[in-house]
Design an enzyme around this catalytic site. Structure first.
Site, PDB file in Angstrom:
ATOM      1  N   CYS A 112       0.677  -1.139  -0.149  1.00 33.00           N
ATOM      2  CA  CYS A 112      -0.008  -0.031   0.196  1.00 33.00           C
ATOM      3  C   CYS A 112       0.863   1.266  -0.012  1.00 33.00           C
ATOM      4  O   CYS A 112       0.240   2.355  -0.375  1.00 33.00           O
ATOM      5  CB  CYS A 112      -1.070  -0.025   1.043  1.00 33.00           C
ATOM      6  SG  CYS A 112      -1.892  -1.557   1.188  1.00 33.00           S
ATOM      7  N   CYS A 398      -0.282   2.364   6.329  1.00 35.10           N
ATOM      8  CA  CYS A 398      -0.011   1.079   6.965  1.00 35.10           C
ATOM      9  C   CYS A 398       0.499   0.148   5.677  1.00 35.10           C
ATOM     10  O   CYS A 398      -0.235   0.479   4.730  1.00 35.10           O
ATOM     11  CB  CYS A 398      -1.013   0.349   7.856  1.00 35.10           C
ATOM     12  SG  CYS A 398      -2.801   0.072   6.892  1.00 35.10           S
TER      13      CYS A 398
END
Length: 412
Positions: A112, A398
């Site tokens: 991500c 995250c």
């Protein structure tokens, strides 16, 4: 990084923000930060496009938006997660869009954070004197490839508990955060509703127009032939969303923990892309191109994979300390809303003012194309902080497998 160390070593005698804001010829500056509309995977505007078609369309749009000749872009780094031939796709897309064969291309995948990693790689190439101008692209076509961030481990790694945790589904980690840190369903739904409400308000006001560049989508007609359609708006924002309405949505992961994560309070599965053009300041000044801000630093931190969602709560303090900043110095935060459980935890743990966090909504409302998000946050954040005449922007997310990343930018 020598300048950052020099700045932090003199903080007792001056203001960190002022020192970091000083303009130097070798600063890494941002001259363009844009994104595509973000559209629902599998049913949105890009559902009929392959990964390289989406890449090509983003390259086409970016090359039109460049404030300089494409031949001046020395290297392109593309952050992308899904798919197995991404370097080939990226290189081919860059060439077919009009970048010369002399412009090299690379790809990076850190789940991500991939879009931010692409930006950081280009920024560091400029700092190191390898190039003077580079382009970071973040892109993800989830529609064209099944979501699979986990993979299958060897018997050895499966036998090691912490190692095995890195391959577990993201929903499991979200429920671990909710359970371990007692994040209630009510607080999670409240944050999700706020994300949608803010994004809906921004969309209605035309706030996103500055950061969005229209993208040509290839959509199938009744005969199956692909026809070009211009896409200009995000399609995942739900007007009229309330916490009361979200409370009625059933659990997405009832098999884990208390099952507090739902399709309503988690990031949407989305296709999209973003682009950030970086230059050495002296090069940008010589070319007379606009300067939106500058990249100061990026930090990555590791943590237990089972609670990977709290990564920003570790990465943010790390990058702030490197830069000699405190949270009070930060004017705007863009933190990826992978799940509401991690967002609520990070905002509360860091003691952040919610009025400065994701002020135009986040991934719960806009969507989270894995490779795109890290670059998208910069486009969104720089556009908003300059509108507010602020200085310090921090982006963070995250990262699956147990990591977090954060970056500091100074707006100009």
């Amino acid at each position: 990084m020598e300048r950052i160390r020099a700045v932090t070593s003199h903080l007792a005698g001056g203001d960190a923000v002022s020192r970091l804001s000083a303009k130097n010829a070798d600063d890494v500056v941002i001259c363009l930060a844009v994104r595509s509309p973000l559209c629902k995977a599998g049913k949105g505007a890009y559902k009929d496009m392959s990964s390289d078609e989406l890449m090509s369309s983003m390259f086409d749009a970016t090359i039109k938006a460049l404030p300089c000749d494409p031949s001046l872009v020395e290297d392109i780094c593309v952050g992308v997660v899904q798919g197995g031939a991404n370097l080939t796709f990226a290189r081919a897309s860059a060439i077919s869009s009009g970048f010369p064969v002399t412009t090299s291309v690379q790809t990076v995948n850190r789940f991500c954070s991939s879009g931010l990693m692409a930006l950081s790689i280009v920024a560091n190439q400029i700092r190191n004197g390898e190039i003077q101008c580079g382009l970071a692209i973040g892109v993800e076509s989830i529609s064209s490839s099944a979501v699979n961030l986990e993979g299958k481990l060897s018997e050895r790694n499966m036998a090691h508990q912490v190692s095995n945790d890195s391959s577990m589904p993201m929903g499991w980690t979200a429920e671990n955060v909710a359970t371990d840190f007692d994040i209630s369903r009510e607080r999670m739904d409240a944050w999700a509703a706020l994300s949608h409400q803010r994004a809906a308000r921004a969309q209605t006001a035309g706030t996103f127009a500055e950061e969005i560049i229209p993208l040509i989508s290839l959509q199938k007609d009744p005969s199956g032939a692909k026809k070009p359609v211009t896409v200009t708006v995000d399609d995942g924002i739900r007007q009229g969303t309330t916490a009361e309405g979200l409370a009625k949505v059933r659990s997405a992961f009832p098999q884990w923990g208390a099952g507090r994560s739902t399709g309503g309070n988690s990031s949407q599965v989305t296709d999209g892309a973003a682009a950030v053009l970086l230059m050495k300041r002296s090069r940008a000044v010589a070319l007379g191109v606009p300067i939106l801000g500058k990249h100061i630093a990026t930090s990555v931190a590791g943590l237990a994979p089972r609670i990977m969602g709290i990564g920003p709560s570790i990465a943010i303090p790390k990058v702030l300390e490197r830069c000699g900043l405190t949270k009070a110095d930060v004017d705007l935060w863009e933190i990826n809303e992978a799940f509401s459980s991690m967002m609520v935890y990070c905002v509360e743990k860091l003691g952040l003012d919610p009025e400065k966090v994701n002020v135009n909504g986040g991934a719960i409302a806009l969507g989270h194309p894995f490779g795109c998000t890290g670059a998208r946050q910069v486009a969104t954040g720089l556009s908003e902080i300059r509108r507010r005449k602020g200085r310090v922007l921090v982006t963070s997310m995250c990262i699956g497998a147990g990591m977090g990343a954060a970056a500091v930018f100074i707006a100009e």
